[in-house]
Design a protein around this motif. Sequence first.
Motif, PDB file in Angstrom:
ATOM      1  N   ALA A   1      -6.069   2.836  -1.819  1.00 25.23           N
ATOM      2  CA  ALA A   1      -6.722   2.135  -0.710  1.00 25.23           C
ATOM      3  C   ALA A   1      -5.996   2.442   0.595  1.00 25.23           C
ATOM      4  CB  ALA A   1      -6.713   0.632  -0.971  1.00 25.23           C
TER       5      ALA A   1
ATOM      6  N   ARG B   1      -9.677   9.817   0.074  1.00 20.04           N
ATOM      7  CA  ARG B   1     -10.078   9.064  -1.116  1.00 20.04           C
ATOM      8  C   ARG B   1     -11.238   9.767  -1.834  1.00 20.04           C
ATOM      9  NH1 ARG B   1     -10.710   2.785   0.094  1.00 20.04           N
ATOM     10  NH2 ARG B   1     -10.508   2.697  -2.191  1.00 20.04           N
TER      11      ARG B   1
ATOM     12  N   HIS C   1       0.838  -1.203   0.000  1.00 22.52           N
ATOM     13  CA  HIS C   1       0.000   0.000   0.000  1.00 22.52           C
ATOM     14  C   HIS C   1       0.873   1.253   0.000  1.00 22.52           C
ATOM     15  CE1 HIS C   1      -2.896  -3.003   1.311  1.00 22.52           C
ATOM     16  NE2 HIS C   1      -3.860  -2.157   0.998  1.00 22.52           N
TER      17      HIS C   1
END
Length: 311
Positions: free
Chosen positions: A264, A252, A43
């Motif tokens: 994410a 986001r 990530h």
Amino acid sequence: MTDWRPGATARALAARAALYRQVRAFFDARGVLEVDTPQLASHGVTDLHIQCIPVPGYGYLQSSPEYHMKRLLAAGSGPIWQISHAFRQGEAGRRHNPEFTLLEWYRPGFDLDALIHECTTLLSELLSLPRIRRHAFRDLFRDVTGLDPLTTDTATLRAHASRQAELPDLDHTALVDYLMATEVEAALPPDQLTVVERFPGWAAALARTTADPDGTVVAQRFEIYAGGLELANGYFELTDPAEQASRFAQDRAQRAEQALPDMAADPHLIAALTHGLPDCAGVAVGLDRVLMCRLDEPDIRRLLSFPADNA
């Protein structure tokens, strides 16, 4: 013929090695543990202002070691530091390279004042700059521009900013960022370290928030400048997993509004916060920029062994 030679001189390479030795001695003397965390992970960050470099099939080159260092802290590492390569897409120029070097450290039990003191102690030693001045973001911005960044209406900010250049349709926070970069930072004295703290609440990122006397939300965050060059960015770290998850979700949503790639939220970081991050303060220092100051070199590319256009 392709130029195979490095971008940095032998003098610059030796100066970097000396800088790293001095940093290592500083933390060794304080009993802070040196660690090493991944530069490639599943990530990246959701922050609107940071664009990660994807590696198909693997994840992202890390824009900072922050998430992994917080996972170490949650697991009981105690105070930690590291020198890490970091990567950000679209950042290139005299002060930026897509791959750069961060010094980052975390101090369990420190509040923001204690970390500011330790950070200015280190930077004063590295740069031989004993003069240090501290300002609240709001006060400094108002002193230079004549406008309160938190209460001035957006139209007035836009009219002020438009005196300098024709601008796209920026929102309130972008106008404050623009004026901070073009007016406030340019006005900082060259012969001192300037600490700017109590940032607007919208710039909290991974920092806790508090309130000014008039109730306006501000971030428990600081930056340190040498002249107008930003060197350090520190937080009194947010430990609330629900608040952190909410900020990631807000990031986001704003990314979607601005047609930026979706990122994410990192579930490992949220799980670590849920397990329990100790109260701590942490800071990242751009070591390439520290070297620029030490050698009075205005172009970061002349200090990198192989800058992006020759790597």
